[in-house]
Design a protein around this motif. Structure first.
Motif, PDB file in Angstrom:
ATOM      1  N   ASP A   1      40.391   6.190 -19.712  1.00  0.00           N
ATOM      2  CA  ASP A   1      40.504   4.940 -20.455  1.00  0.00           C
ATOM      3  C   ASP A   1      39.526   3.918 -19.889  1.00  0.00           C
ATOM      4  O   ASP A   1      39.473   3.704 -18.670  1.00  0.00           O
ATOM      5  CB  ASP A   1      41.922   4.381 -20.360  1.00  0.00           C
ATOM      6  N   ALA A   2      38.774   3.281 -20.779  1.00  0.00           N
ATOM      7  CA  ALA A   2      37.887   2.210 -20.360  1.00  0.00           C
ATOM      8  C   ALA A   2      38.694   1.060 -19.757  1.00  0.00           C
ATOM      9  O   ALA A   2      39.812   0.768 -20.197  1.00  0.00           O
ATOM     10  CB  ALA A   2      37.069   1.713 -21.547  1.00  0.00           C
ATOM     11  N   LEU A   3      38.150   0.433 -18.732  1.00  0.00           N
ATOM     12  CA  LEU A   3      38.730  -0.736 -18.074  1.00  0.00           C
ATOM     13  C   LEU A   3      40.025  -0.433 -17.325  1.00  0.00           C
ATOM     14  O   LEU A   3      40.771  -1.341 -16.990  1.00  0.00           O
ATOM     15  CB  LEU A   3      38.973  -1.878 -19.080  1.00  0.00           C
ATOM     16  N   SER A   4      40.298   0.831 -17.063  1.00  0.00           N
ATOM     17  CA  SER A   4      41.544   1.179 -16.371  1.00  0.00           C
ATOM     18  C   SER A   4      41.400   1.141 -14.852  1.00  0.00           C
ATOM     19  O   SER A   4      42.399   1.044 -14.145  1.00  0.00           O
ATOM     20  CB  SER A   4      42.000   2.582 -16.786  1.00  0.00           C
ATOM     21  N   GLY A   5      40.189   1.244 -14.347  1.00  0.00           N
ATOM     22  CA  GLY A   5      39.978   1.326 -12.908  1.00  0.00           C
ATOM     23  C   GLY A   5      40.149   2.711 -12.347  1.00  0.00           C
ATOM     24  O   GLY A   5      40.084   2.899 -11.128  1.00  0.00           O
ATOM     25  N   CYS A   6      40.345   3.722 -13.215  1.00  0.00           N
ATOM     26  CA  CYS A   6      40.505   5.103 -12.761  1.00  0.00           C
ATOM     27  C   CYS A   6      39.185   5.863 -12.885  1.00  0.00           C
ATOM     28  O   CYS A   6      38.310   5.492 -13.658  1.00  0.00           O
ATOM     29  CB  CYS A   6      41.573   5.815 -13.594  1.00  0.00           C
ATOM     30  N   ASP A   7      39.082   6.939 -12.128  1.00  0.00           N
ATOM     31  CA  ASP A   7      37.914   7.804 -12.217  1.00  0.00           C
ATOM     32  C   ASP A   7      38.032   8.731 -13.423  1.00  0.00           C
ATOM     33  O   ASP A   7      38.983   8.640 -14.207  1.00  0.00           O
ATOM     34  CB  ASP A   7      37.762   8.605 -10.922  1.00  0.00           C
ATOM     35  N   SER A   8      37.076   9.657 -13.549  1.00  0.00           N
ATOM     36  CA  SER A   8      37.023  10.539 -14.715  1.00  0.00           C
ATOM     37  C   SER A   8      37.986  11.710 -14.568  1.00  0.00           C
ATOM     38  O   SER A   8      37.986  12.389 -13.527  1.00  0.00           O
ATOM     39  CB  SER A   8      35.621  11.112 -14.891  1.00  0.00           C
ATOM     40  N   PRO A   9      38.788  11.981 -15.590  1.00  0.00           N
ATOM     41  CA  PRO A   9      39.505  13.259 -15.584  1.00  0.00           C
ATOM     42  C   PRO A   9      38.499  14.408 -15.647  1.00  0.00           C
ATOM     43  O   PRO A   9      37.401  14.248 -16.192  1.00  0.00           O
ATOM     44  CB  PRO A   9      40.367  13.195 -16.848  1.00  0.00           C
ATOM     45  N   ILE A  10      38.856  15.538 -15.081  1.00  0.00           N
ATOM     46  CA  ILE A  10      37.975  16.703 -15.108  1.00  0.00           C
ATOM     47  C   ILE A  10      37.583  17.038 -16.549  1.00  0.00           C
ATOM     48  O   ILE A  10      36.436  17.401 -16.832  1.00  0.00           O
ATOM     49  CB  ILE A  10      38.659  17.922 -14.450  1.00  0.00           C
ATOM     50  N   GLU A  11      38.515  16.864 -17.468  1.00  0.00           N
ATOM     51  CA  GLU A  11      38.235  17.222 -18.860  1.00  0.00           C
ATOM     52  C   GLU A  11      37.158  16.346 -19.475  1.00  0.00           C
ATOM     53  O   GLU A  11      36.403  16.800 -20.341  1.00  0.00           O
ATOM     54  CB  GLU A  11      39.519  17.159 -19.700  1.00  0.00           C
ATOM     55  N   LEU A  12      37.051  15.092 -19.047  1.00  0.00           N
ATOM     56  CA  LEU A  12      35.974  14.238 -19.551  1.00  0.00           C
ATOM     57  C   LEU A  12      34.624  14.780 -19.117  1.00  0.00           C
ATOM     58  O   LEU A  12      33.676  14.846 -19.922  1.00  0.00           O
ATOM     59  CB  LEU A  12      36.164  12.809 -19.048  1.00  0.00           C
ATOM     60  N   MET A  13      34.498  15.163 -17.859  1.00  0.00           N
ATOM     61  CA  MET A  13      33.237  15.724 -17.377  1.00  0.00           C
ATOM     62  C   MET A  13      32.911  17.028 -18.106  1.00  0.00           C
ATOM     63  O   MET A  13      31.787  17.235 -18.585  1.00  0.00           O
ATOM     64  CB  MET A  13      33.301  15.968 -15.872  1.00  0.00           C
TER      65      MET A  13
END
Length: 604
Positions: free
Chosen positions: A108-120
């Protein structure tokens, strides 16, 4: 219970196996102009790409395009349904009133979290399906590991190396063409692969983050092992000095330099400046100078690439001014700079007059700098009153303020045309691309460049034979740098090899300034609309965000003069009395900087 990182790595290995067995069908070609895009015209139009014909050169198909991808930041601990407050690592939130701030499948944009593996995975999958047969090489500017932002899951050195290896293997596999797969057992490094890949070291790729020592070190040796498919074997010894190298992406014509910006980075406590002979930044510029001079002798052109961009307060001032002076004195060779790290889509005008004034003020303290960038520019990691950084804690803080400083301290101070030099050659440009990590919406960039004017193969072979092999150059370079290291640090130097001499007066300007072979023509910015994708309104895809020749930029080319003219308009928008189209231009620029997330309207 199995470790979450182990599960993520195993899933990636399975994915890689399936990925490697897929077939990808390329178009057929004959003669000099090879691709008939009539069948692909709809696809090209949908992606915003031009239908310029590809050519055959040195037994390679050139499309006149390359990809820039940066800041993947995959997180093996990411858990769908967990809260943003837990960095998307915690338990699944079951309270419906709190589920608006929980981790979605693709991030999610603006969440402050890194990328889930599935996004990569999905990003590289999409690139393979849509761009693989349309690009010549890949610039990949680092940060392939999650941030160290969760005390419950501290980063371990072993995890960092493991994830770097996983991502490197996935990148290697993604950009194998059919031609490569037929010859896969012989693909040792970039020299033998069809699509060259040039990685750079990110500040989160190392342990501890930001900290990187002068080489040779065990960490650098490990990165050579991880990047064995990308770093030319003959540059092993040079790479061991500091994880920097270059790749010929078009033999004898065009190269991409991977510049280790961690040696210039103010957040690296293991380095100090770029003026002391024993500092790795000094040695980095020493290497750069020898390489650039050789490129000039061979009439080759280069892109500079790295992770941390040359922005005031990113680099130590002694490093920033040297970087700018090198780009200025080799403006016949250097096309531009490509960077990541900041997640914000923007560009930086680099003023050679400021750099020389800064150098003069260092050598002669009585000299004053007309405008001190290091006084006017804001800190890049905004902190609140209690000193706690919010850079990775929820919504990014202070980034509009940063962009306003770029406008006021950089764009608005661009000199008038009569003081900017011929074709604005007082300046060079550093491009900062948006990232895959969903700090904002994920983004990738496809550059298009001029491939006309390349000589035919017979003439090219004769030209190459006039120069000694690169292996001889690297042997001589190793001897030269070793001798320089033995010089007494306090001995009075007859000259400073970490600074260039002036460019010869009659040297013609290069492709950054005058339209010619390898001049950048335009770029296409693609983004993933996470709101639409996560809600099921759209399949996972990257779609066209903008092109540099569309409204309101309407740039006919991407020469330095084009950027400087755009910068003057953006800078003028600070004036309340400026034309309304300049206000509209700045509003559009901000929207693109934050990748269509409306961050600029949040007031934070």
């Amino acid at each position: 219970m199995s470790h979450p990182l182990f599960i993520a790595i195993v899933s990636l290995v399975i994915f890689l196996t399936a990925y490697g067995n897929r077939e990808f069908i390329f178009g057929k070609f004959e003669g000099n102009v090879v691709f008939d895009y009539s069948k692909n015209s709809d696809i090209l139009s949908q992606l915003g790409l031009s239908d310029q014909p590809s050519i055959k050169f040195q037994d390679k198909i050139l499309h006149g395009r390359f990809l820039h991808i940066t800041d993947l930041h995959p997180d093996g601990f990411y858990r769908v349904g967990s809260s943003y407050a837990s960095k998307c690592h915690g338990k699944v939130v079951k309270n419906k009133s709190q589920q608006n701030h929980t981790a979605s499948r693709y991030g999610d944009a603006l969440s402050g979290c890194d990328s889930p593996i599935e996004l990569m995975q999905s990003t590289l999958d999409w690139i393979k399906d849509n761009l693989l047969d349309k690009i010549d090489f890949v610039v990949w500017t680092g940060d392939n590991v999650r941030h160290d932002n969760d005390r419950d899951h501290p980063r371990l050195e072993s995890q960092i190396f493991e994830m770097n290896q996983v991502v490197a293997d996935l990148i290697h596999s993604t950009f194998l063409t059919d031609k490569d797969r037929e010859n896969q057992e012989n693909i040792i490094d970039n020299s033998s692969r069809d699509i060259k890949i040039i990685p750079s070291l990110g500040n989160n790729d190392v342990y501890p983050h930001n900290m990187f020592s002068p080489g040779p070190t065990l960490q650098i040796r490990e990165f050579y092992r991880i990047w064995r498919n990308f770093v030319p074997e003959e540059q092993l010894h040079v790479f061991g000095r500091g994880a920097y190298f270059f790749v010929e992406v078009i033999k004898g014509k065009l190269a991409v330099l991977s510049f280790n910006t961690l040696y210039l980075y103010t957040a690296n406590p293991l380095v100090d400046n770029c003026d002391s002979r024993k500092q790795p930044g000094y040695q980095l510029f020493r290497w750069l100078g020898v390489v650039l001079e050789e490129m000039r002798k061979r009439d080759m052109k280069i892109w500079l690439t790295g992770h941390v961009p040359p922005v005031p307060k990113n680099y130590d001032e002694s490093c920033l001014r040297k970087y700018i002076i090198w780009t200025h004195e080799y403006r016949d060779v250097i096309i531009g700079g490509l960077y990541g790290h900041m997640n914000i889509d923007h560009w930086i005008p680099l003023d050679s007059e400021w750099a020389y004034n800064s150098l003069a003020a260092e050598v002669f303290p009585s000299e004053s700098i007309p405008f001190d960038l290091y006084t006017g520019f804001p800190e890049l990691d905004i902190k609140d009153a209690d000193g706690m950084s919010h850079r990775y804690d929820g919504v990014p803080v202070g980034k509009v303020r940063y962009m306003n400083s770029v406008r006021e301290d950089l764009y608005a101070r661009i000199a008038e045309s009569n003081d900017s030099g011929i074709f604005s050659d007082r300046y060079s440009i550093a491009h900062v691309s948006t990232s895959v990590i969903p700090t904002y919406n994920p983004g990738i960039r496809v550059w298009e460049y001029n491939i006309t004017g390349l000589v035919d193969e017979d003439e090219k072979r004769a030209e190459i034979q006039r120069h000694p092999p690169w292996s001889t150059f690297f042997e001589d370079l190793e001897v030269e740098m070793a001798e320089d290291e033995e010089t007494d640090e306090f001995a009075f130097p007859t000259k400073d090899p970490s600074l260039p001499v002036k460019m010869p007066s009659k040297t013609p300007l290069g492709p950054a300034y005058v339209s010619q072979t390898f001049s950048p023509l335009r770029y296409v910015q693609l983004f993933a609309n996470l709101t639409a994708i996560n809600s099921g309104q759209s399949p996972f895809q990257y779609e066209l965000e903008y092109t540099t020749d569309d409204s309101p930029y309407q740039m006919n080319s991407l020469l330095v003069d084009d950027w400087i003219k755009l910068g003057r308009k953006l800078g003028a928008s600070t004036d309340d009395q400026c034309p309304s189209q300049y206000k509209h231009l700045w509003k559009s620029f901000l929207s693109r900087a934050f990748v269509q997330t409306d961050y600029e309207d949040t007031g934070i």
